[in-house]
Write a protein that holds these residues in place. Sequence first.
Motif, PDB file in Angstrom:
ATOM      1  N   ALA A 214       0.822  -1.206   0.000  1.00  0.00           N
ATOM      2  CA  ALA A 214       0.000   0.000   0.000  1.00  0.00           C
ATOM      3  C   ALA A 214       0.856   1.256   0.000  1.00  0.00           C
ATOM      4  N   ALA A 215       2.037   1.184   0.599  1.00  0.00           N
ATOM      5  CA  ALA A 215       2.972   2.307   0.628  1.00  0.00           C
ATOM      6  C   ALA A 215       4.376   1.743   0.774  1.00  0.00           C
ATOM      7  N   VAL A 216       5.372   2.528   0.335  1.00  0.00           N
ATOM      8  CA  VAL A 216       6.764   2.116   0.440  1.00  0.00           C
ATOM      9  C   VAL A 216       7.554   3.246   1.077  1.00  0.00           C
ATOM     10  N   VAL A 217       8.199   2.960   2.208  1.00  0.00           N
ATOM     11  CA  VAL A 217       9.049   3.922   2.897  1.00  0.00           C
ATOM     12  C   VAL A 217      10.500   3.677   2.493  1.00  0.00           C
ATOM     13  N   LEU A 218      11.193   4.761   2.126  1.00  0.00           N
ATOM     14  CA  LEU A 218      12.603   4.695   1.744  1.00  0.00           C
ATOM     15  C   LEU A 218      13.456   5.365   2.818  1.00  0.00           C
ATOM     16  N   THR A 219      14.455   4.641   3.327  1.00  0.00           N
ATOM     17  CA  THR A 219      15.451   5.274   4.177  1.00  0.00           C
ATOM     18  C   THR A 219      16.603   5.710   3.287  1.00  0.00           C
ATOM     19  N   ARG A 220      17.046   6.981   3.486  1.00  0.00           N
ATOM     20  CA  ARG A 220      17.983   7.610   2.560  1.00  0.00           C
ATOM     21  C   ARG A 220      19.256   8.041   3.260  1.00  0.00           C
ATOM     22  N   GLY A 221      19.634   7.335   4.328  1.00  0.00           N
ATOM     23  CA  GLY A 221      20.859   7.669   5.041  1.00  0.00           C
ATOM     24  C   GLY A 221      20.829   9.094   5.554  1.00  0.00           C
ATOM     25  N   GLY A 222      21.883   9.841   5.260  1.00  0.00           N
ATOM     26  CA  GLY A 222      21.985  11.216   5.721  1.00  0.00           C
ATOM     27  C   GLY A 222      21.029  12.177   5.058  1.00  0.00           C
ATOM     28  N   ASP A 223      20.269  11.700   4.067  1.00  0.00           N
ATOM     29  CA  ASP A 223      19.295  12.556   3.387  1.00  0.00           C
ATOM     30  C   ASP A 223      17.888  12.446   3.967  1.00  0.00           C
ATOM     31  N   GLY A 224      17.700  11.617   4.980  1.00  0.00           N
ATOM     32  CA  GLY A 224      16.414  11.522   5.637  1.00  0.00           C
ATOM     33  C   GLY A 224      15.553  10.383   5.120  1.00  0.00           C
ATOM     34  N   LEU A 225      14.255  10.572   5.171  1.00  0.00           N
ATOM     35  CA  LEU A 225      13.290   9.528   4.823  1.00  0.00           C
ATOM     36  C   LEU A 225      12.362  10.017   3.720  1.00  0.00           C
ATOM     37  N   ALA A 226      11.795   9.062   2.981  1.00  0.00           N
ATOM     38  CA  ALA A 226      10.804   9.373   1.958  1.00  0.00           C
ATOM     39  C   ALA A 226       9.768   8.262   1.946  1.00  0.00           C
ATOM     40  N   VAL A 227       8.619   8.538   1.359  1.00  0.00           N
ATOM     41  CA  VAL A 227       7.582   7.526   1.213  1.00  0.00           C
ATOM     42  C   VAL A 227       6.885   7.723  -0.115  1.00  0.00           C
ATOM     43  N   LEU A 228       6.560   6.632  -0.758  1.00  0.00           N
ATOM     44  CA  LEU A 228       5.638   6.624  -1.883  1.00  0.00           C
ATOM     45  C   LEU A 228       4.293   6.228  -1.316  1.00  0.00           C
ATOM     46  N   THR A 229       3.366   7.170  -1.263  1.00  0.00           N
ATOM     47  CA  THR A 229       2.090   6.952  -0.598  1.00  0.00           C
ATOM     48  C   THR A 229       1.151   6.101  -1.442  1.00  0.00           C
ATOM     49  N   GLY A 230       0.047   5.716  -0.821  1.00  0.00           N
ATOM     50  CA  GLY A 230      -0.962   4.959  -1.548  1.00  0.00           C
ATOM     51  C   GLY A 230      -1.537   5.719  -2.717  1.00  0.00           C
ATOM     52  N   GLY A 231      -1.490   7.046  -2.654  1.00  0.00           N
ATOM     53  CA  GLY A 231      -1.974   7.870  -3.750  1.00  0.00           C
ATOM     54  C   GLY A 231      -0.920   8.189  -4.790  1.00  0.00           C
ATOM     55  N   GLY A 232       0.278   7.614  -4.640  1.00  0.00           N
ATOM     56  CA  GLY A 232       1.340   7.820  -5.619  1.00  0.00           C
ATOM     57  C   GLY A 232       2.176   9.062  -5.397  1.00  0.00           C
ATOM     58  N   GLU A 233       1.976   9.743  -4.270  1.00  0.00           N
ATOM     59  CA  GLU A 233       2.728  10.957  -3.965  1.00  0.00           C
ATOM     60  C   GLU A 233       4.041  10.593  -3.279  1.00  0.00           C
ATOM     61  N   VAL A 234       5.122  11.314  -3.607  1.00  0.00           N
ATOM     62  CA  VAL A 234       6.405  11.128  -2.935  1.00  0.00           C
ATOM     63  C   VAL A 234       6.575  12.232  -1.896  1.00  0.00           C
ATOM     64  N   ILE A 235       6.683  11.827  -0.631  1.00  0.00           N
ATOM     65  CA  ILE A 235       6.865  12.764   0.480  1.00  0.00           C
ATOM     66  C   ILE A 235       8.267  12.543   1.038  1.00  0.00           C
ATOM     67  N   ARG A 236       9.022  13.623   1.161  1.00  0.00           N
ATOM     68  CA  ARG A 236      10.382  13.550   1.715  1.00  0.00           C
ATOM     69  C   ARG A 236      10.453  14.349   3.006  1.00  0.00           C
ATOM     70  N   VAL A 237      11.163  13.792   3.990  1.00  0.00           N
ATOM     71  CA  VAL A 237      11.370  14.458   5.274  1.00  0.00           C
ATOM     72  C   VAL A 237      12.873  14.511   5.525  1.00  0.00           C
ATOM     73  N   PRO A 238      13.429  15.678   5.838  1.00  0.00           N
ATOM     74  CA  PRO A 238      14.877  15.778   6.065  1.00  0.00           C
ATOM     75  C   PRO A 238      15.289  15.061   7.339  1.00  0.00           C
ATOM     76  N   PRO A 239      16.586  14.765   7.459  1.00  0.00           N
ATOM     77  CA  PRO A 239      17.047  14.076   8.668  1.00  0.00           C
ATOM     78  C   PRO A 239      17.008  14.987   9.881  1.00  0.00           C
ATOM     79  N   THR A 240      16.887  14.368  11.045  1.00  0.00           N
ATOM     80  CA  THR A 240      17.017  15.105  12.300  1.00  0.00           C
ATOM     81  C   THR A 240      18.499  15.272  12.600  1.00  0.00           C
ATOM     82  N   PRO A 241      18.988  16.502  12.787  1.00  0.00           N
ATOM     83  CA  PRO A 241      20.424  16.694  13.036  1.00  0.00           C
ATOM     84  C   PRO A 241      20.880  15.957  14.288  1.00  0.00           C
ATOM     85  N   VAL A 242      22.043  15.305  14.175  1.00  0.00           N
ATOM     86  CA  VAL A 242      22.558  14.537  15.308  1.00  0.00           C
ATOM     87  C   VAL A 242      24.041  14.288  15.113  1.00  0.00           C
TER      88      VAL A 242
END
Length: 312
Positions: A214-242
Amino acid sequence: MIVVAGEALVDLVPTAEGNLAPRLGGGPYNVAVAAGRLGAPVGFLSRVSTDLFGDRLLDRLHTANVRTDLVQRGPEPTTLAVVGLGEDGSARYSFYVEGTADRQVTDPGPLPADVRAVSFGTLSLVLEPGASTYERVLWREAERGALTVLDPNIRAGLIHDPPAYRDRYDTWLAHVGLLKVSVDDARWLVDLPGDASEDEVLDVVRDWQSAGPAAVVLTRGGDGLAVLTGGGEVIRVPPTPVAVVDTIGAGDTVQGSLLAWLHEHDALSTEAVRGMDGGKWAEALAYAGAAAAITCSRAGAEPPFKRELEMT
């Protein structure tokens, strides 16, 4: 309840003094600990040794509020993973798996009726005879209507026939409700070159989604996270600084914290995951990214407790 199925093992992690220190781990084990520490009702399905390491693994599950009703015990030794760390804290692994307890798991039969989600991944879907056992559980729980969650979490050194494994992975997709995969693992799974762009990876992810998830979450290392939603949208979230100590267990923390977030928001079903909009996914990924950042800030796979996330 959420059930996490797969191996528990011991990582031997380098210390500043050049020694190897034992750390309790294993991809699915870390997922269960992360979800339990974040307050989700979670149980663990595996076979754990009756040796001292096995006792410690069970003790840690209990302190993380993870149920162990489905944990089998046996005299076989605990799997060991020797960890090498890069300058950026990234981890590489070599494994001692011959005849170990976790790969001897037997089929538990249908899971309890209150199980709403089951998570799979890592070595447990590679090493026989356990891999076939977990595969049967995946098929059966998907047929029953549970949300099935998969993180292949590739350990290429243990996959002796990559084409056969890739073919087998393709057969799982029709039975998976939520797929989580790293960009590097996605490249490996379709034999893309290591420098293939994220756009090329997303084309692959779209093909996978059309096969089932139904959805696919991508882990992108130092670039944060992304998801391909059920509606086909790509959402990207930046990493939390650490300040990164190491990345051991970071992806597992993402998996466990996503499960905890879905539970907290009454979204533990394939239909709910498919229906989540971009705003909800941005919230879920930010939560998972913050949890993973805390794990990266300390040695070994040490996911945060709920109170730690609430303080950030």
